[in-house]
Design a protein around this motif. Structure first.
Motif, PDB file in Angstrom:
ATOM      1  N   LEU A   1      21.426 -11.800   3.016  1.00  0.00           N
ATOM      2  CA  LEU A   1      22.201 -12.278   1.829  1.00  0.00           C
ATOM      3  C   LEU A   1      22.380 -12.451   0.455  1.00  0.00           C
ATOM      4  O   LEU A   1      20.943 -13.283  -0.082  1.00  0.00           O
ATOM      5  N   GLU A   2      23.190 -12.135   0.043  1.00  0.00           N
ATOM      6  CA  GLU A   2      22.600 -11.917  -1.460  1.00  0.00           C
ATOM      7  C   GLU A   2      22.889 -13.480  -2.303  1.00  0.00           C
ATOM      8  O   GLU A   2      23.826 -13.877  -2.554  1.00  0.00           O
ATOM      9  N   VAL A   3      21.294 -13.325  -3.489  1.00  0.00           N
ATOM     10  CA  VAL A   3      21.454 -14.080  -3.793  1.00  0.00           C
ATOM     11  C   VAL A   3      21.185 -13.645  -5.578  1.00  0.00           C
ATOM     12  O   VAL A   3      20.833 -12.865  -5.612  1.00  0.00           O
ATOM     13  N   SER A   4      20.919 -14.906  -6.637  1.00  0.00           N
ATOM     14  CA  SER A   4      20.738 -14.599  -8.146  1.00  0.00           C
ATOM     15  C   SER A   4      19.395 -14.722  -8.150  1.00  0.00           C
ATOM     16  O   SER A   4      18.678 -15.411  -7.052  1.00  0.00           O
ATOM     17  N   ASP A   5      18.858 -14.010  -9.501  1.00  0.00           N
ATOM     18  CA  ASP A   5      17.212 -14.350  -9.274  1.00  0.00           C
ATOM     19  C   ASP A   5      17.047 -15.703  -9.534  1.00  0.00           C
ATOM     20  O   ASP A   5      16.149 -15.865  -9.205  1.00  0.00           O
ATOM     21  N   SER A   6      17.200 -16.162 -10.149  1.00  0.00           N
ATOM     22  CA  SER A   6      17.287 -17.496 -10.768  1.00  0.00           C
ATOM     23  C   SER A   6      17.535 -18.476  -8.747  1.00  0.00           C
ATOM     24  O   SER A   6      16.670 -19.696  -9.138  1.00  0.00           O
ATOM     25  N   GLU A   7      17.476 -17.858  -8.076  1.00  0.00           N
ATOM     26  CA  GLU A   7      17.724 -18.633  -6.356  1.00  0.00           C
ATOM     27  C   GLU A   7      16.847 -18.479  -5.676  1.00  0.00           C
ATOM     28  O   GLU A   7      16.958 -18.769  -4.498  1.00  0.00           O
ATOM     29  N   THR A   8      16.076 -17.211  -5.904  1.00  0.00           N
ATOM     30  CA  THR A   8      15.469 -16.469  -4.723  1.00  0.00           C
ATOM     31  C   THR A   8      13.879 -17.530  -4.643  1.00  0.00           C
ATOM     32  O   THR A   8      13.979 -17.794  -3.147  1.00  0.00           O
ATOM     33  N   ASP A   9      13.436 -18.584  -5.235  1.00  0.00           N
ATOM     34  CA  ASP A   9      12.391 -19.863  -4.693  1.00  0.00           C
ATOM     35  C   ASP A   9      13.172 -20.485  -3.539  1.00  0.00           C
ATOM     36  O   ASP A   9      12.572 -21.533  -3.802  1.00  0.00           O
ATOM     37  N   LYS A  10      14.211 -20.651  -3.915  1.00  0.00           N
ATOM     38  CA  LYS A  10      14.630 -22.034  -2.770  1.00  0.00           C
ATOM     39  C   LYS A  10      14.567 -21.353  -1.639  1.00  0.00           C
ATOM     40  O   LYS A  10      14.395 -22.323  -0.428  1.00  0.00           O
ATOM     41  N   TYR A  11      15.023 -19.883  -1.200  1.00  0.00           N
ATOM     42  CA  TYR A  11      15.310 -19.340   0.139  1.00  0.00           C
ATOM     43  C   TYR A  11      14.126 -18.463   0.304  1.00  0.00           C
ATOM     44  O   TYR A  11      12.829 -18.429   0.564  1.00  0.00           O
ATOM     45  N   GLY A  12      13.980 -18.187   1.942  1.00  0.00           N
ATOM     46  CA  GLY A  12      12.919 -16.850   2.410  1.00  0.00           C
ATOM     47  C   GLY A  12      13.406 -15.903   2.194  1.00  0.00           C
ATOM     48  O   GLY A  12      15.101 -15.530   1.879  1.00  0.00           O
ATOM     49  N   ILE A  13      13.143 -14.771   1.898  1.00  0.00           N
ATOM     50  CA  ILE A  13      13.084 -13.517   1.256  1.00  0.00           C
ATOM     51  C   ILE A  13      12.487 -12.731   2.226  1.00  0.00           C
ATOM     52  O   ILE A  13      11.823 -12.207   2.156  1.00  0.00           O
ATOM     53  N   ILE A  14      13.641 -11.736   1.916  1.00  0.00           N
ATOM     54  CA  ILE A  14      13.696 -10.720   2.733  1.00  0.00           C
ATOM     55  C   ILE A  14      13.113  -9.287   1.495  1.00  0.00           C
ATOM     56  O   ILE A  14      13.109  -9.224   0.895  1.00  0.00           O
ATOM     57  N   SER A  15      11.824  -8.669   2.243  1.00  0.00           N
ATOM     58  CA  SER A  15      11.721  -7.932   1.957  1.00  0.00           C
ATOM     59  C   SER A  15      12.462  -6.090   2.797  1.00  0.00           C
ATOM     60  O   SER A  15      11.895  -6.163   4.414  1.00  0.00           O
ATOM     61  N   PRO A  16      13.214  -5.577   1.858  1.00  0.00           N
ATOM     62  CA  PRO A  16      14.300  -4.688   2.670  1.00  0.00           C
ATOM     63  C   PRO A  16      13.255  -3.287   2.708  1.00  0.00           C
ATOM     64  O   PRO A  16      12.960  -2.663   1.788  1.00  0.00           O
ATOM     65  N   GLY A  17      13.967  -2.515   4.258  1.00  0.00           N
ATOM     66  CA  GLY A  17      13.562  -0.712   3.832  1.00  0.00           C
ATOM     67  C   GLY A  17      14.712   0.047   3.880  1.00  0.00           C
ATOM     68  O   GLY A  17      15.456  -0.902   2.969  1.00  0.00           O
ATOM     69  N   ALA A  18      14.724   0.454   5.487  1.00  0.00           N
ATOM     70  CA  ALA A  18      15.965   1.310   5.401  1.00  0.00           C
ATOM     71  C   ALA A  18      17.306   0.549   5.237  1.00  0.00           C
ATOM     72  O   ALA A  18      17.156   0.102   6.167  1.00  0.00           O
ATOM     73  N   GLN A  19      18.434   1.220   4.975  1.00  0.00           N
ATOM     74  CA  GLN A  19      19.566   0.181   4.796  1.00  0.00           C
ATOM     75  C   GLN A  19      20.414   1.006   6.116  1.00  0.00           C
ATOM     76  O   GLN A  19      20.502   2.786   5.626  1.00  0.00           O
ATOM     77  N   ASP A  20      21.475   0.233   7.024  1.00  0.00           N
ATOM     78  CA  ASP A  20      22.551   1.594   7.510  1.00  0.00           C
ATOM     79  C   ASP A  20      24.031   0.550   7.975  1.00  0.00           C
ATOM     80  O   ASP A  20      23.583  -0.612   9.314  1.00  0.00           O
ATOM     81  N   GLY A  21      24.459   0.760   7.101  1.00  0.00           N
ATOM     82  CA  GLY A  21      25.770  -0.069   7.403  1.00  0.00           C
ATOM     83  C   GLY A  21      25.637  -1.403   7.023  1.00  0.00           C
ATOM     84  O   GLY A  21      25.119  -1.736   5.653  1.00  0.00           O
ATOM     85  N   ALA A  22      25.707  -2.408   7.035  1.00  0.00           N
ATOM     86  CA  ALA A  22      25.972  -3.737   7.400  1.00  0.00           C
ATOM     87  C   ALA A  22      24.138  -4.662   8.042  1.00  0.00           C
ATOM     88  O   ALA A  22      23.844  -5.001   7.817  1.00  0.00           O
ATOM     89  N   LEU A  23      23.036  -3.537   8.617  1.00  0.00           N
ATOM     90  CA  LEU A  23      22.056  -3.550   8.604  1.00  0.00           C
ATOM     91  C   LEU A  23      20.459  -3.020   7.995  1.00  0.00           C
ATOM     92  O   LEU A  23      20.780  -1.683   7.148  1.00  0.00           O
ATOM     93  N   VAL A  24      19.652  -3.918   7.336  1.00  0.00           N
ATOM     94  CA  VAL A  24      18.739  -3.444   6.677  1.00  0.00           C
ATOM     95  C   VAL A  24      17.245  -3.362   7.293  1.00  0.00           C
ATOM     96  O   VAL A  24      17.206  -5.190   7.971  1.00  0.00           O
ATOM     97  N   GLU A  25      16.314  -2.523   7.299  1.00  0.00           N
ATOM     98  CA  GLU A  25      14.957  -3.513   7.541  1.00  0.00           C
ATOM     99  C   GLU A  25      14.686  -4.260   7.135  1.00  0.00           C
ATOM    100  O   GLU A  25      14.230  -3.786   5.881  1.00  0.00           O
ATOM    101  N   VAL A  26      13.808  -4.858   8.335  1.00  0.00           N
ATOM    102  CA  VAL A  26      12.852  -5.863   7.660  1.00  0.00           C
ATOM    103  C   VAL A  26      11.388  -5.188   7.483  1.00  0.00           C
ATOM    104  O   VAL A  26      11.243  -5.351   8.685  1.00  0.00           O
ATOM    105  N   THR A  27      10.510  -5.300   6.165  1.00  0.00           N
ATOM    106  CA  THR A  27       9.637  -4.606   6.392  1.00  0.00           C
ATOM    107  C   THR A  27       8.212  -5.611   6.264  1.00  0.00           C
ATOM    108  O   THR A  27       7.079  -5.940   6.364  1.00  0.00           O
TER     109      THR A  27
END
Ligand code: UTP
Length: 289
Positions: free
Chosen positions: A161-187
């Motif tokens: 789920l997308e969050v704002s720049d000021s919130e990324t330090d509160k969560y586990g964050i994904i490094s995204p790869g290729a996107q396919d509809g609702a799915l995004v590859e996790v690198t």
């Protein structure tokens, strides 16, 4: 590769809920109600509607109210019956005999450790994890959307789920790869990255479909961010060995482990109700004016 069905769901409910004190001093955080239903019941209903068959709670001391909630309540039911009251509000909460399964996390060492405590019940099959303090509202529900995605790609599927720049330090964050509809590859995955270092704005909410190999990775894993045994660190080590995707959600997330998120959930769900919505809306308008 055949894609095995997700039949089991783990609900880690052994945390201390310190952000919600004093409410959570003697009461489990997961029993906090949004309008008239405890958080844990929303999460269990989400899992069952997504086709999950076995419910596994990872509990700790002081969580007895959770067990009682899914049990028979003889006095209440007998009294209601004797008074001719409708049982609709409690119908269907009680689970089938032998369910849920409860395992114990003796010390709250972190989410990864809580999930690992369920290893013997999970066994050698894929499983879901739902964090009940995150309330997901959508149709189909989030876990159902994730199960559909999983049936296409297999492997591990986590929320994204997308969050704002000021919130990324509160969560586990994904490094995204290729996107396919609702799915995004996790690198890659990183837990609570320092401000300005997050690889994206995609956070991992409390919904996961994982392969059983994650249990082996968690075995003996040391503490990570915040001194806790992190599920994110274990998942990160599966990337490259197994398919790993993030799944976006068309719906709403409320962080009910946080006081503001909890109040927002109550307002949103109350306003959406046919019975109390009009009265709450009229009151809110007067208050805001
Ligand atoms: P949180 O990160 O919200 O932790 O856990 P917490 O301890 O419940 O709450 P705060 O931060 O002190 O206010 C997310 C989920 O993981 C469970 C919690 O019960 C919650 O459902 N959890 C967390 C465990 O079961 N065991 C743990 O060791 C940590």
């Amino acid at each position: 590769m055949s894609i095995r069905p997700v039949r089991k769901a783990v609900f880690p409910v052994a945390g201390l809920g310190t952000r919600f004190l004093p409410a959570t001093k003697a009461m489990p955080k997961e029993m906090l109600t949004v309008v008239d239903k405890p958080l844990i019941q929303y999460a269990v209903e989400e899992a069952l509607a997504a086709g999950i068959e076995q419910i596994i709670f990872v509990t700790g001391r002081g969580k007895g109210a959770l067990e009682d909630h899914f049990d028979v309540s003889y006095e209440l039911e007998a009294t209601m019956r004797a008074r001719g009251k409708s049982m609709a509000a409690i119908d269907g909460i009680r689970q089938k005999p032998g369910s849920p399964v409860y395992v114990r996390q003796q010390e709250p060492l972190g989410l990864g450790h809580a999930v690992w405590c369920a290893r013997e019940i999970v066994g050698d099959e894929p499983f879901a994890v739902l964090l009940p303090d995150e309330l997901m509202v959508g149709s189909p529900n989030f876990m159902a959307q994730m199960v559909s995605a999983y049936q296409r790609v297999g492997g591990n599927v986590i929320g994204a789920l997308e969050v704002s720049d000021s919130e990324t330090d509160k969560y586990g964050i994904i490094s995204p790869g290729a996107q396919d509809g609702a799915l995004v590859e996790v690198t890659a995955l990183v837990e609570k990255p320092a401000r300005g270092t997050a690889p994206s704005n995609l956070m991992i909410p409390g919904r996961y479909i994982l392969q059983p190999e994650v249990m082996g990775v968690l075995e003996g894993q040391g503490a990570g961010a915040g001194g806790e045994i992190q599920l994110t660190d274990a998942m990160a080590r599966l990337i490259g060995r197994q398919p790993f995707h993030g799944c976006t959600f068309s719906g709403q997330r409320f962080d009910c482990g946080d006081k503001a998120g909890y109040v927002q959930a109550n307002i949103a769900l109350a306003l959406a109700r046919d019975d109390i919505g009009p009265a709450v809306r009229a009151f809110a308008r007067r208050l805001l004016d």
